[in-house]
Design an enzyme around this catalytic site. Structure first.
Site, PDB file in Angstrom:
ATOM      1  N   SER A 144     -16.012  -3.999  -9.308  1.00 13.63           N
ATOM      2  CA  SER A 144     -17.108  -3.265  -8.662  1.00 13.63           C
ATOM      3  C   SER A 144     -18.339  -3.527  -9.511  1.00 13.63           C
ATOM      4  O   SER A 144     -18.230  -3.790 -10.716  1.00 13.63           O
ATOM      5  CB  SER A 144     -16.816  -1.765  -8.660  1.00 13.63           C
ATOM      6  OG  SER A 144     -18.003  -1.029  -8.429  1.00 13.63           O
ATOM      7  N   ASP A 193       0.858  -1.188   0.000  1.00 13.60           N
ATOM      8  CA  ASP A 193       0.000   0.000   0.000  1.00 13.60           C
ATOM      9  C   ASP A 193       0.885   1.225   0.000  1.00 13.60           C
ATOM     10  O   ASP A 193       2.116   1.115   0.090  1.00 13.60           O
ATOM     11  CB  ASP A 193      -0.920  -0.023   1.246  1.00 13.60           C
ATOM     12  CG  ASP A 193      -2.205   0.763   1.056  1.00 13.60           C
ATOM     13  OD1 ASP A 193      -2.116   1.994   0.856  1.00 13.60           O
ATOM     14  OD2 ASP A 193      -3.295   0.171   1.122  1.00 13.60           O
ATOM     15  N   ASP A 222       3.586   1.406  -4.613  1.00 13.95           N
ATOM     16  CA  ASP A 222       2.598   1.990  -5.520  1.00 13.95           C
ATOM     17  C   ASP A 222       2.340   0.944  -6.610  1.00 13.95           C
ATOM     18  O   ASP A 222       3.266   0.573  -7.347  1.00 13.95           O
ATOM     19  CB  ASP A 222       3.159   3.285  -6.127  1.00 13.95           C
ATOM     20  CG  ASP A 222       2.148   3.990  -7.011  1.00 13.95           C
ATOM     21  OD1 ASP A 222       1.229   3.330  -7.536  1.00 13.95           O
ATOM     22  OD2 ASP A 222       2.288   5.215  -7.190  1.00 13.95           O
ATOM     23  N   VAL A 223       1.089   0.480  -6.708  1.00 14.17           N
ATOM     24  CA  VAL A 223       0.798  -0.617  -7.651  1.00 14.17           C
ATOM     25  C   VAL A 223       0.993  -0.222  -9.106  1.00 14.17           C
ATOM     26  O   VAL A 223       1.044  -1.086  -9.984  1.00 14.17           O
ATOM     27  CB  VAL A 223      -0.632  -1.185  -7.458  1.00 14.17           C
ATOM     28  CG1 VAL A 223      -0.779  -1.845  -6.099  1.00 14.17           C
ATOM     29  CG2 VAL A 223      -1.698  -0.112  -7.685  1.00 14.17           C
ATOM     30  N   TYR A 281     -14.120   5.340 -13.421  1.00 13.56           N
ATOM     31  CA  TYR A 281     -14.114   4.206 -12.475  1.00 13.56           C
ATOM     32  C   TYR A 281     -14.679   2.949 -13.143  1.00 13.56           C
ATOM     33  O   TYR A 281     -14.090   1.863 -13.045  1.00 13.56           O
ATOM     34  CB  TYR A 281     -14.941   4.597 -11.250  1.00 13.56           C
ATOM     35  CG  TYR A 281     -14.923   3.606 -10.114  1.00 13.56           C
ATOM     36  CD1 TYR A 281     -13.779   3.427  -9.333  1.00 13.56           C
ATOM     37  CD2 TYR A 281     -16.055   2.857  -9.798  1.00 13.56           C
ATOM     38  CE1 TYR A 281     -13.767   2.537  -8.275  1.00 13.56           C
ATOM     39  CE2 TYR A 281     -16.051   1.964  -8.738  1.00 13.56           C
ATOM     40  CZ  TYR A 281     -14.907   1.807  -7.976  1.00 13.56           C
ATOM     41  OH  TYR A 281     -14.894   0.921  -6.928  1.00 13.56           O
ATOM     42  N   THR A 309     -16.727   1.110   4.118  1.00 18.35           N
ATOM     43  CA  THR A 309     -15.270   1.242   4.279  1.00 18.35           C
ATOM     44  C   THR A 309     -14.933   2.732   4.307  1.00 18.35           C
ATOM     45  O   THR A 309     -15.809   3.560   4.016  1.00 18.35           O
ATOM     46  CB  THR A 309     -14.515   0.607   3.092  1.00 18.35           C
ATOM     47  OG1 THR A 309     -14.741   1.423   1.935  1.00 18.35           O
ATOM     48  CG2 THR A 309     -14.946  -0.820   2.819  1.00 18.35           C
TER      49      THR A 309
HETATM   50  N1  LIG Z   1     -16.134   0.214  -0.571  1.00 17.29           N
HETATM   51  C1  LIG Z   1     -16.946  -0.074  -1.568  1.00 17.29           C
HETATM   52  O1  LIG Z   1     -18.154   0.122  -1.475  1.00 17.29           O
HETATM   53  C2  LIG Z   1     -16.418  -0.677  -2.839  1.00 17.29           C
HETATM   54  C3  LIG Z   1     -17.352  -1.092  -3.798  1.00 17.29           C
HETATM   55  C4  LIG Z   1     -16.891  -1.656  -4.970  1.00 17.29           C
HETATM   56  C5  LIG Z   1     -15.544  -1.806  -5.195  1.00 17.29           C
HETATM   57  N2  LIG Z   1     -14.662  -1.379  -4.253  1.00 17.29           N
HETATM   58  C6  LIG Z   1     -13.241  -1.557  -4.540  1.00 17.29           C
HETATM   59  O2  LIG Z   1     -12.632  -2.266  -3.483  1.00 17.29           O
HETATM   60  C7  LIG Z   1     -11.269  -1.884  -3.360  1.00 17.29           C
HETATM   61  C8  LIG Z   1     -10.991  -1.498  -1.918  1.00 17.29           C
HETATM   62  O3  LIG Z   1     -11.798  -0.382  -1.592  1.00 17.29           O
HETATM   63  P1  LIG Z   1     -12.004   0.117  -0.106  1.00 17.29           P
HETATM   64  O4  LIG Z   1     -13.419   0.534   0.007  1.00 17.29           O
HETATM   65  O5  LIG Z   1     -11.446  -0.858   0.844  1.00 17.29           O
HETATM   66  O6  LIG Z   1     -11.139   1.479  -0.162  1.00 17.29           O
HETATM   67  P2  LIG Z   1     -10.052   2.092   0.832  1.00 17.29           P
HETATM   68  O7  LIG Z   1      -9.871   3.485   0.357  1.00 17.29           O
HETATM   69  O8  LIG Z   1     -10.426   1.840   2.250  1.00 17.29           O
HETATM   70  O9  LIG Z   1      -8.749   1.227   0.503  1.00 17.29           O
HETATM   71  C9  LIG Z   1      -8.055   1.360  -0.690  1.00 17.29           C
HETATM   72  C10 LIG Z   1      -6.578   1.258  -0.395  1.00 17.29           C
HETATM   73  O10 LIG Z   1      -5.872   1.328  -1.639  1.00 17.29           O
HETATM   74  C11 LIG Z   1      -4.688   2.063  -1.395  1.00 17.29           C
HETATM   75  N3  LIG Z   1      -4.167   2.610  -2.657  1.00 17.29           N
HETATM   76  C12 LIG Z   1      -4.684   3.601  -3.414  1.00 17.29           C
HETATM   77  N4  LIG Z   1      -3.902   3.847  -4.462  1.00 17.29           N
HETATM   78  C13 LIG Z   1      -2.850   2.979  -4.385  1.00 17.29           C
HETATM   79  C14 LIG Z   1      -1.695   2.741  -5.171  1.00 17.29           C
HETATM   80  N5  LIG Z   1      -1.450   3.456  -6.287  1.00 17.29           N
HETATM   81  N6  LIG Z   1      -0.848   1.754  -4.788  1.00 17.29           N
HETATM   82  C15 LIG Z   1      -1.078   1.032  -3.671  1.00 17.29           C
HETATM   83  N7  LIG Z   1      -2.150   1.219  -2.877  1.00 17.29           N
HETATM   84  C16 LIG Z   1      -3.027   2.187  -3.228  1.00 17.29           C
HETATM   85  C17 LIG Z   1      -5.104   3.159  -0.421  1.00 17.29           C
HETATM   86  O11 LIG Z   1      -3.982   3.707   0.261  1.00 17.29           O
HETATM   87  C18 LIG Z   1      -6.039   2.390   0.500  1.00 17.29           C
HETATM   88  O12 LIG Z   1      -5.360   1.852   1.618  1.00 17.29           O
HETATM   89  C19 LIG Z   1     -11.053  -0.751  -4.371  1.00 17.29           C
HETATM   90  O13 LIG Z   1     -10.501  -1.295  -5.550  1.00 17.29           O
HETATM   91  C20 LIG Z   1     -12.460  -0.261  -4.640  1.00 17.29           C
HETATM   92  O14 LIG Z   1     -12.582   0.326  -5.915  1.00 17.29           O
HETATM   93  C21 LIG Z   1     -15.061  -0.821  -3.073  1.00 17.29           C
END
Ligand SMILES: NC(=O)c1ccc[n+]([C@@H]2O[C@H](COP(=O)([O-])OP(=O)(O)OC[C@H]3O[C@@H](n4cnc5c(N)ncnc54)[C@H](O)[C@@H]3O)[C@@H](O)[C@H]2O)c1
Length: 255
Positions: free
Chosen positions: A148, A36, A59-60, A161, A196
């Site tokens: 998603s 992360d 960074d991914v 997105y 989240t």
């Molecule tokens: N929460 C929801 O409702 C939801 C719904 C559908 C999909 N998602 C997907 O689930 C995944 C997780 O979401 P979440 O809700 O836990 O979000 P979150 O923001 O809590 O966690 C995302 C994490 O990704 C990290 N991140 C961002 N850019 C990065 C990079 N370039 N390199 C490495 N790490 C990076 C952030 O620091 C963070 O810790 C995401 O891909 C999101 O699109 C979430």
């Protein structure tokens, strides 16, 4: 694969859905490396999870950083047999915004993190996993991506997105087909709306309206419900090349 045998990298693993996956795997006896870009949350996650967890600032979107830290993670874990991509950003905004059209950079960055980042981690992980000793059915590893439901019914303001998540869904089958040769499965989870940090900044009325849109159960998803789905995928070898919606039957409206 049994959860207590899992040695997983989890991108986005210090927050939200990724952290829930880390907790689930560690509680079941497995080990995790969290990749992360949030060092504070990384330190907090490792402090909570204990010696079965490691954090590597990564960074991914960086090819070099991902290759280097997948290797470092594999060394720390004593191997690598699971890669779960949860890193993601929202990249919200209308194509024709109030002030001006969306800057191309917004679209490109969203695709870069969500789609290119997931590809980057999957290819790097598979490159390491192909050298694992084969388990039952010749299994060497599992890759789980996070899309998603916006991949299927993106709302106004989600063009970037949705494009990024649609790409994640689309690459799942060709990767699964290709990695069949090395015994690596590829699956994707498409979450609905989960509680989240990503949704925590939302105004109360938007939050309540979202809950009401979920047919059953009428609430946001719990991160543990996402984690349980990932755990099921890791354990069930016949799941491959598919995207699973976990969404309480919600279908997103145009706005
Ligand atoms: N929460 C929801 O409702 C939801 C719904 C559908 C999909 N998602 C997907 O689930 C995944 C997780 O979401 P979440 O809700 O836990 O979000 P979150 O923001 O809590 O966690 C995302 C994490 O990704 C990290 N991140 C961002 N850019 C990065 C990079 N370039 N390199 C490495 N790490 C990076 C952030 O620091 C963070 O810790 C995401 O891909 C999101 O699109 C979430």
């Amino acid at each position: 694969m049994e959860l207590n045998q899992v040695k997983a990298v989890i991108t986005g693993g210090v927050s939200g859905l990724g952290l829930a996956v880390a907790r689930h795997i560690v509680a079941a006896g497995g080990a995790v490396a969290l990749l992360d870009v949030n060092d504070d949350k990384g330190a907090a996650a490792v402090a909570e999870l204990g010696t079965k967890a490691h954090y590597f600032r990564t960074d991914v979107t960086s090819e070099e950083a991902v290759v280097a830290n997948l290797k470092a993670a594999s060394e720390a874990l004593g191997g690598l047999n699971a890669a779960i991509s949860c890193a993601g950003i929202l990249g919200a905004g209308r194509v024709l915004g109030k002030e001006a059209p969306m800057p191309l950079k917004t679209f490109a960055t969203t695709v870069m993190v969500n789609l290119v980042g997931s590809f980057n981690v999957a290819k790097g992980a598979a490159d390491l996993m192909q050298h694992n000793a084969p388990g039952e059915d010749g299994e060497r590893g599992v890759i789980v991506n996070t899309a998603s439901i916006a991949a299927f019914e993106g709302q106004i303001g989600q063009a970037a997105y949705s494009a990024s998540k649609g790409g994640v869904v689309a690459m799942t089958l060709p990767m699964a087909r290709e990695f069949a040769r090395i015994g690596v499965r590829v699956m994707t989870v498409a979450p609905g709306v989960f509680h989240t940090p990503m949704v925590e900044g939302m105004p109360e009325n938007v939050y309540q309206s979202l809950c009401a849109q979920v047919p059953y159960p009428s609430r946001l998803g719990k991160p543990e419900e996402f984690a349980a789905t990932v755990a099921f995928i890791l354990q069930n070898r016949y799941l491959n090349g598919e995207t699973i919606r976990v969404d309480g039957a919600i279908r997103l409206q145009p706005k």
